[in-house]
Design a protein around this motif. Structure first.
Motif, PDB file in Angstrom:
ATOM      1  N   ALA A  72      -4.883  -2.314 -12.177  1.00 55.61           N
ATOM      2  CA  ALA A  72      -5.350  -1.629 -11.242  1.00 55.61           C
ATOM      3  C   ALA A  72      -5.226   0.003 -11.097  1.00 55.61           C
ATOM      4  N   LEU A  73      -4.066  -0.002 -12.584  1.00 58.08           N
ATOM      5  CA  LEU A  73      -3.841   1.525 -12.918  1.00 58.08           C
ATOM      6  C   LEU A  73      -5.749   2.561 -13.264  1.00 58.08           C
TER       7      LEU A  73
ATOM      8  N   SER B 258       0.893  -1.345  -0.110  1.00 55.96           N
ATOM      9  CA  SER B 258      -0.352   0.293   0.109  1.00 55.96           C
ATOM     10  C   SER B 258       0.861   1.270   0.103  1.00 55.96           C
TER      11      SER B 258
ATOM     12  N   ALA C   4       2.188   1.400  -3.611  1.00 54.41           N
ATOM     13  CA  ALA C   4       2.441   2.286  -4.823  1.00 54.41           C
ATOM     14  C   ALA C   4       1.849   3.567  -4.343  1.00 54.41           C
TER      15      ALA C   4
ATOM     16  N   ILE D 184       4.483  -1.449 -14.369  1.00 54.70           N
ATOM     17  CA  ILE D 184       4.011  -0.617 -14.133  1.00 54.70           C
ATOM     18  C   ILE D 184       4.681   1.535 -13.898  1.00 54.70           C
TER      19      ILE D 184
ATOM     20  N   ALA E 258      -5.227  -3.533  -4.594  1.00 55.99           N
ATOM     21  CA  ALA E 258      -5.674  -2.114  -5.494  1.00 55.99           C
ATOM     22  C   ALA E 258      -4.166  -1.605  -5.683  1.00 55.99           C
ATOM     23  N   SER E 259      -3.832  -2.001  -4.619  1.00 51.51           N
ATOM     24  CA  SER E 259      -2.491  -1.130  -4.613  1.00 51.51           C
ATOM     25  C   SER E 259      -1.342  -2.067  -5.001  1.00 51.51           C
ATOM     26  N   LEU E 260      -1.413  -3.225  -5.100  1.00 49.94           N
ATOM     27  CA  LEU E 260      -0.354  -4.403  -6.202  1.00 49.94           C
ATOM     28  C   LEU E 260      -0.307  -3.666  -7.506  1.00 49.94           C
ATOM     29  N   PRO E 261       1.050  -3.842  -8.207  1.00 46.67           N
ATOM     30  CA  PRO E 261       1.253  -3.245  -8.562  1.00 46.67           C
ATOM     31  C   PRO E 261       1.222  -4.003 -10.408  1.00 46.67           C
ATOM     32  N   ASP E 262      -0.117  -4.478 -10.417  1.00 43.13           N
ATOM     33  CA  ASP E 262      -0.397  -4.834 -11.586  1.00 43.13           C
ATOM     34  C   ASP E 262      -1.553  -3.690 -12.885  1.00 43.13           C
TER      35      ASP E 262
ATOM     36  N   ASN F  14       3.478   6.110  -7.547  1.00 45.51           N
ATOM     37  CA  ASN F  14       3.096   7.383  -8.072  1.00 45.51           C
ATOM     38  C   ASN F  14       3.632   8.223  -8.146  1.00 45.51           C
TER      39      ASN F  14
ATOM     40  N   ARG G 236      -2.025   8.191 -15.686  1.00 47.28           N
ATOM     41  CA  ARG G 236      -2.649   6.679 -14.700  1.00 47.28           C
ATOM     42  C   ARG G 236      -1.445   6.463 -14.017  1.00 47.28           C
ATOM     43  N   ARG G 237      -2.356   6.329 -12.913  1.00 44.26           N
ATOM     44  CA  ARG G 237      -1.550   5.579 -11.317  1.00 44.26           C
ATOM     45  C   ARG G 237      -1.874   5.127 -10.950  1.00 44.26           C
ATOM     46  N   LEU G 238      -1.532   4.025  -9.524  1.00 45.35           N
ATOM     47  CA  LEU G 238      -1.658   3.037  -8.905  1.00 45.35           C
ATOM     48  C   LEU G 238      -2.579   3.391  -7.824  1.00 45.35           C
ATOM     49  N   HIS G 239      -3.038   2.611  -6.907  1.00 45.59           N
ATOM     50  CA  HIS G 239      -4.295   2.999  -6.281  1.00 45.59           C
ATOM     51  C   HIS G 239      -4.104   3.560  -4.655  1.00 45.59           C
ATOM     52  N   GLY G 240      -3.208   2.472  -4.103  1.00 46.14           N
ATOM     53  CA  GLY G 240      -2.639   2.853  -2.436  1.00 46.14           C
ATOM     54  C   GLY G 240      -2.894   3.639  -1.313  1.00 46.14           C
TER      55      GLY G 240
END
Lengths: 253, 336
Positions: free
Chosen positions: B266-267, A173, A176, A205, B259-263, A180, B275-279
């Motif tokens: 999930a972007l 978490s 991520a 990513i 949702a934070s997984l680097p997949d 970003n 386009r960003r990850l959730h975190g």
């Protein structure tokens, strides 16, 4: 990325060897064997490889920290490094703000009276609150320390950032949010990042391009999407096959 | 599986001084089953492992039971004298850790270390030559190509993957009822990691061993586990079959983690369309400063005032959901 984008780092036929063997029979053990690549402004390039592939040695050579035996490294602007464990690269006895201000003073990047304001600006730039300025590294969470490491690197106004497994120790978490942040720095500041990792999911990513290293040599390089879609080298294919994203549950027998 | 689970944690709480680090954790693992205990740093997952092994230095079990059903019948490990605990460790309860280098003696050959385990835990092997045969057989079972050579090696002469194989051979030397694996593949390369996970799974299946697999890595959990339990700030927030937990997590915390997984899937676009990850914003509360009510409530995207209300004793427990799943979330209870 257009051809007009300035190249910040050019590495040509880089060879690095470390001394090995007993002192009466010292020999050079090659760790990097003829690696060439470049990094352009506003681009994140991934160096992928398993332990011992030479990826960290290349990073150290670019930062001037490894014995280059042959080849050429041309760099435009400053380079800064961020590491996996900010606790070991930050001074445990020095407040966070002071560590950033120290960098500003060394590089003469802000007048004495303006350093505090700039340090606060940098903390906010990496998503930290200004009141972390007076804290010691031990009082911060892992994610906050990673951000301080990035803020401290940014203080030197680098054009290239070298990140050596910089998110490997973070919880997903937190990772991520740090990924970003790195993408924001690329997009907002045009910062180039050489991202060293063994984590293919992160490369996918984050990185615009990637190089796959094996035994000190580049076995494959290209745009990340293309590399993942159609790896051409056996080693890349093996690496991709060994990596299982959490969702690929049903492949299991 | 009709027999009693090998391991049952029943409302287990652990305290370090005044701080409650583990708060009412209940879970069970059947014979031959692997449970992934998933948690981020500070969740209490390693403390859970230490509590089961009776190795809580400086901490105490402040409530609940740790029931182990093995060859010696059923016992509450939380109340077992240290002398008996010592006999169980390495025998009925085996352990593998992240860094085999710190678990192996650097000055002893691999063979001598395996023989030591066999001497302690395998009284059925009466002669040294029988034990040597068994040591070589165990190494062969773990896929080590040249067992006699590995037996003569010192730990530093082996690769990380080989060392972990040696640890696995030692762990299974007495066909343990319970294996506790604490992040055993975190320090390994991707390729080696996959092979070691497959090996742990195969060994546990052939010995009928129940495995408590502690990890922060969803990929590893997916590869090795039958069920998953998600731990956050000392409380269990969700458990269920591994595919259900990973593919359609029920608790908002698990949803945020996945949702934070680097997949790439999930972007999602941020406020500026990039386009960003959730975190997950915020940090895990430290043991002394955990909030009232649900522990995840301060970071939860769907928290309501009721979530912050002080909990009645026992109300933090997991509530059943369809499909053999359980979760601790008020929002799930009021849903039809």
């Amino acid at each position: 990325m257009t051809d007009a984008t300035p190249t910040l780092l050019t590495v040509e036929d880089l060879h690095v060897a470390y001394p090995a063997g007993p002192f009466w029979a010292r020999r050079a053990r090659p760790v990097v064997r003829g690696v060439s690549f470049d990094v352009r402004e506003g681009e994140i390039v991934g160096l992928i490889g398993e332990s011992g592939s030479g990826k960290s040695t290349i990073a150290r050579a670019v930062a001037g920290l490894a014995p280059v035996t042959a080849g050429r490294i041309a760099l435009t602007g400053r380079v800064q490094m961020i590491f996996q464990d900010p606790l070991s690269s930050l001074d445990p006895m020095m407040r966070v703000g002071a560590q950033i201000e120290e960098v500003l003073a060394i590089h003469r990047l802000a007048p004495r009276g303006g350093r505090r304001a700039r340090a606060v600006e940098l903390l906010e730039r990496v998503g930290l609150s200004a009141d972390l300025h007076g804290r010691l590294p031990a009082a911060l969470s892992g994610g906050q320390r990673a951000r301080v490491g990035i803020a401290r690197a940014l203080a030197a106004e680098p054009r290239l950032l070298i990140a050596d497994e910089a998110t490997a120790a973070l919880d997903v978490s937190v990772q991520a949010l740090v990924l970003n942040l790195l993408m924001d720095l690329r997009d907002d500041l045009g910062l180039a990042i050489l991202f060293i990792t063994h984590d293919l999911a992160v490369v996918r990513i984050l990185c615009d391009r990637a190089l796959v290293l094996h035994h000190g040599a580049v076995v494959e390089a290209g745009e990340t999407a293309a590399l993942f879609a159609a790896p051409s080298h056996d080693y890349t294919r093996a690496l991709l096959a060994a990596h299982h994203p959490a969702r690929r549950l049903h492949d299991r027998t | 599986m009709t027999s009693a689970p090998v391991l049952v944690l029943d409302d287990l709480s652990v305290r370090f001084g005044a701080a409650t680090v583990l708060d009412g954790v209940s879970l069970h693992i059947a014979r031959g089953e692997t449970l992934a205990l998933i948690g981020e740093s500070g969740s209490g997952k390693s403390v859970t492992a230490l509590a089961v092994m009776g190795l809580l230095r400086g901490g105490t079990v402040s409530g609940g039971r740790i029931m182990l059903t093995g060859r010696g019948g059923q016992r509450d490990l939380a109340r077992l004298p240290e002398r008996e605990m010592r006999r169980l460790r390495g025998g009925e309860i085996a352990m593998i850790f992240q860094e085999p280098m710190s678990a192996l003696n650097p000055l002893m050959r691999i063979g001598a270390q395996i023989l030591e385990s066999l001497t302690l835990h395998r009284p059925d092997l009466r002669t040294p030559s029988r034990r040597r045969e068994e040591a070589a057989a165990l190494l062969a079972q773990t896929g080590i190509a040249d067992p006699p050579r590995a037996l003569r090696a010192f730990p530093h002469e082996l690769s990380g993957g080989m060392r972990q194989r040696v640890m696995i051979a030692m762990a299974f030397c007495a066909s343990p009822a319970l294996l506790i694996a604490d992040e055993p593949t975190t320090a390994l390369d991707a390729a080696t990691r996959g092979r070691i996970l497959a090996l742990i799974r195969a060994m546990a299946a052939s010995h009928g061993t129940a495995t408590l697999f502690i990890t922060h890595d969803f990929g590893a959990a997916a590869a090795v586990a039958d069920r998953a339990a998600v731990l956050y700030a000392g409380r269990l927030l969700e458990d269920g079959p591994i595919a259900a937990v990973l593919d359609s997590p029920a608790h908002p915390y698990t949803q945020g983690l996945i949702a934070s997984l680097p997949d790439p899937a999930a972007l999602h676009p941020d406020e500026r369309g990039r386009r960003r990850l959730h975190g997950m914003p915020g940090t895990v509360p430290t043991p002394g400063r955990r909030p009232e009510g649900c522990v995840f409530q301060p970071r939860c995207p769907i928290a309501r005032p009721a979530c912050a209300a002080p909990m009645q004793p026992g109300s933090g427990a997991l509530r059943p959901l369809p499909g053999g799943r359980r979760a601790a979330c008020l929002a799930l209870e009021t849903a039809p």
